[in-house]
Design an enzyme around this catalytic site. Sequence first.
Site: not given
Ligand SMILES: [Zn+2]
Length: 682
Positions: A466-467, A470, A473
């Site tokens: 998940h991290e 980010h 991105h």
């Molecule tokens: Zn998040």
Amino acid sequence: MSNPLLEQHPLPPFSRIKPEHAEPALRELIARNKQAIDDLLAANERYSWDNLLQPIEDMEDQLSQAWSPVSHLNSVCNSEELRKAYNACLPLLSEYGTWMGQHSQLCAAYQQIADSEEFSSLSEARQMAVNHALRDFRLAGVALPQEQKEEYARLRQRLSELGSKFEENVLDATKAWSKQVSAEQLAGLPDTALASARQAAEQAGVEGYLINLEFPSYFPVMTYADDGKLREEVYIAYATRASEQGPHAGQWDNSALLVETLDLRQQMAQLLGFANYAELSLATKMAEKPADVTDFLEELAAKSRPQALGEREGLVEFARKEYGADTVNAWDGGYYSEKLRQRRYQISQEEIRPYLPVGKALEGLFEVLERLYGVGVRELSSFDSYHRDARLFEVLQADKVIAHFYLDLYARSDKRGGAWMDNCRVRRIADGELQIPVAYMVCNFTPPVGDSPALLSHTELVTLFHEFGHGFHHMLTRQTVAAVSGINGVAWDAVELPSQFLENWCWEREALAFISGHHETAEPLPAALLDKLLAARNFQSAMMMLRQLEFALFDFRLHRDWSGGDSSTVQAVLDEVRKEVAVVPTPACSRSQNAFTHVFAGGYAAGYYSYKWAEVLSADAFSRFEEEGIFNPETGADFRRYILEVGGAREPMDVFVAFRGREPSIDPLLRHSGIETASPGL
Ligand SMILES: [Zn+2]
């Protein structure tokens, strides 16, 4: 005195940064920026990107480079002195933000650029940056009469103090509680958790075992401890943190802060011409109006509730039949659920751990990123660090370094809980040169015990992915305008798309084959275990869905409907939402709202729904990979090109449609969650 925060460095000079550097550096930079902005405005009559906006971006970036390491250290190496220094800076930043936001002449200059001939020849990114800036001027009260401008500034400053104090209280209340226990009291706990509790006791110089409220300790107790009385005690301590209830009743109590925050947010919204804070929150989001959000959440709740009721019934029945439990209290749910999960799927999170040593998991993650986005990752052995757990990596595209990231994996007592990605450097052009992006990747995994490596649970693996969603991105952006580069300028309710998206690879057979590897034998996760893991994936998923919807509806309705009151008013909103949505009873003493830092100390006010909103986007984006192959390089390249590289330079709906070829649908999310709805196709 030389101040490292005032120097330019490609990466923060952590070892030289001391708490006493923070405030003087910020004071100096802010004063310099203000003067320079006024000088620029006075020096020209016709404004352009080059004579105004580029110089402003340069100055803002320098300020951000000074602040980012201070803010990072405050989160990961908190100390009394640093906290003081950090807090001394917050009002300076808040005052500066208000000064900029309410600068009528500066706003008029932006407007002049937006209205000029030049505007249509600016890049899409620059146009969006100008449009966002104009929107933000309006939201900062630029158009208000002087007296109201001052009122706005006062509100903003006070809100920032309240948020900071709220978070401190939660941190202090969490740290304040620990309990010395015996091995018998911890019966049922897996070996890794026992070893951690033993190690904690040794470090504290006490006999036996020590448990506390930090997640790596709290979670195993709630999930595995056979002693129901102990679970109850730990649960109550946790659920009453920073409130007038529980073992530290009245200490670090956030109740009054919470009410004041709501009052001030409501005042601020009305000052800016919005009916309530929920409307103000949506002014910068993908969702357009409050009903978009409530309809969306209520639809998901309605579709999930029948199944959630069934799941709850099954759990209660199981606990009664197998364990003779007459009730399943809030502190029993996790425990019996784990037992039921083991019974039904013969799997526990602990069985997975040995196959997920952190080194292998990272290698696997990097392999996924390489296959999807065509980038490599390499660790750097020497750099200016702030803690022995911190590591530094570079991201490579065809042997060219395109980004860096710090990785800080393990929980420790001076570190804020949770996991997050933060911006250290943003991709932009500085003095004609490309500045490459740098990210902070932070987790709170259980540290390695003794000689064995840190072993991740599958949930922790998902958090890691998940991290990095980010992080990539931020790091794969192609933008060079800071305001829309990476996650900058991306609407909050769309910003979780790339992160939740990347989680999907933690559930794919083909990916787990190389993400996993037993820490002693290197054997990948055996097929039988994997089958069970996949079968268990959606265990109680409707109940989990409702739990998230409960938080989201509480947050949104609270901010939409607030018109004054006290902490009982807040409690009433939460009780009402629970009555409608929840299927698990919550004890009356629970004050989870008093530790709801996302909403009361973070950016998620009237925005917690964003997680679910973005989950719809990410599930639907992933469904294209399901159709075309999860490692299809063309699909990966499209995701990179249409979503990651674009950042905030385009409207979020346009970004999504460009990748998916149509507007988002909630069906893939319900399908991935294993939630069966009565009428398919709805
Ligand atoms: Zn998040």
